[in-house]
Design a protein around this motif. Structure first.
Motif, mmCIF file in Angstrom:
data_model
loop_
_atom_site.group_PDB
_atom_site.id
_atom_site.type_symbol
_atom_site.label_atom_id
_atom_site.label_comp_id
_atom_site.label_asym_id
_atom_site.label_seq_id
_atom_site.Cartn_x
_atom_site.Cartn_y
_atom_site.Cartn_z
ATOM 1 N N UNK A 1 29.407 47.368 46.203
ATOM 2 C CA UNK A 1 31.118 48.319 45.263
ATOM 3 C C UNK A 1 30.678 50.227 45.370
ATOM 4 N N UNK A 2 31.393 50.790 45.690
ATOM 5 C CA UNK A 2 31.174 51.921 46.064
ATOM 6 C C UNK A 2 31.909 53.237 45.448
ATOM 7 N N UNK B 1 43.973 34.177 44.462
ATOM 8 C CA UNK B 1 43.839 34.081 42.931
ATOM 9 C C UNK B 1 45.014 34.838 41.747
ATOM 10 N N UNK B 2 44.786 36.404 42.329
ATOM 11 C CA UNK B 2 44.982 37.080 41.824
ATOM 12 C C UNK B 2 44.431 37.727 40.198
ATOM 13 N N UNK B 3 42.969 37.318 40.099
ATOM 14 C CA UNK B 3 42.176 37.258 38.857
ATOM 15 C C UNK B 3 41.186 38.904 39.610
ATOM 16 N N UNK B 4 41.225 39.528 38.440
ATOM 17 C CA UNK B 4 40.611 41.018 38.577
ATOM 18 C C UNK B 4 39.166 40.866 38.966
ATOM 19 N N UNK B 5 38.544 41.960 39.502
ATOM 20 C CA UNK B 5 37.398 41.648 40.005
ATOM 21 C C UNK B 5 36.620 42.391 38.384
ATOM 22 N N UNK C 1 27.612 43.162 37.821
ATOM 23 C CA UNK C 1 28.090 41.926 37.513
ATOM 24 C C UNK C 1 27.983 40.535 38.452
ATOM 25 N N UNK C 2 27.932 41.459 39.619
ATOM 26 C CA UNK C 2 28.539 41.140 41.288
ATOM 27 C C UNK C 2 27.197 40.339 41.729
ATOM 28 N N UNK C 3 27.171 38.682 41.216
ATOM 29 C CA UNK C 3 25.972 38.726 41.634
ATOM 30 C C UNK C 3 25.940 37.929 43.060
#
Length: 159
Positions: free
Chosen positions: A105-106, A131-135, A140-142
């Motif tokens: 992530x920048x 699917x439109x789910x927010x990030x 937590x981006x594992x």
């Protein structure tokens, strides 16, 4: 005499990587909870937890950056450059083409008023294109994918 080996696994910071994303990667590689990291730094765990969520608007102090710098082996100046921008876009965003080039992530993606990637001239995504789910928060981006449908970030399309 036996030489004592350091317990910390060092994590290389990527250019432009956001502070929260780096901190999350460092904690995962070293199997550290937020509480344990805070104990090593001698500060309250709520402060470390807030560092990983830019919308909480709590950045480390100069002394905390120095202490963290010693632990992660990255200069305080480099850590300072990773901090969230002052004018913050609250929803987590990404450019999938940038993510292919460097899977991090920048910080610049979170600047308020910037809705297009400065390198690829593509709109920044704030949700999964399938699917439109927010990030999730970048710390937590594992798995490098949408937490709901599993689409990889680098496979997301802009359009």
């Amino acid at each position: 005499m036996m030489e004592v080996q350091p317990w910390v696994f060092h994590v290389q910071a990527y250019p432009q990587e956001s502070f929260g994303h780096f901190l999350g990667r460092f904690r995962r590689v070293n199997y550290l909870s937020i509480k344990t990291l805070a104990e090593h730094l001698g500060i309250r765990y709520e402060w470390v937890a807030a560092w990983e969520v830019p919308s909480r608007r709590r950045n480390p102090t100069e002394l905390q950056l120095i202490a963290l710098s010693k632990l992660v082996s990255i200069s305080p100046q480099q850590l300072q450059q990773m901090l969230p921008p002052q004018q913050l876009h609250l929803a987590t965003r990404l450019c999938p083409v940038c993510y292919i080039e460097a899977p991090v992530h920048q910080a610049k993606w979170q600047r308020a008023g910037i809705d297009v990637c400065d390198r690829h001239q593509l709109p920044l995504l704030s949700a999964c294109s399938a699917c439109g789910t927010g990030f999730r928060t970048p710390a937590l981006w594992d798995n490098r994918e949408c937490e709901y449908c599993g689409l990889l970030f680098e496979e997301m399309t802009v359009g």
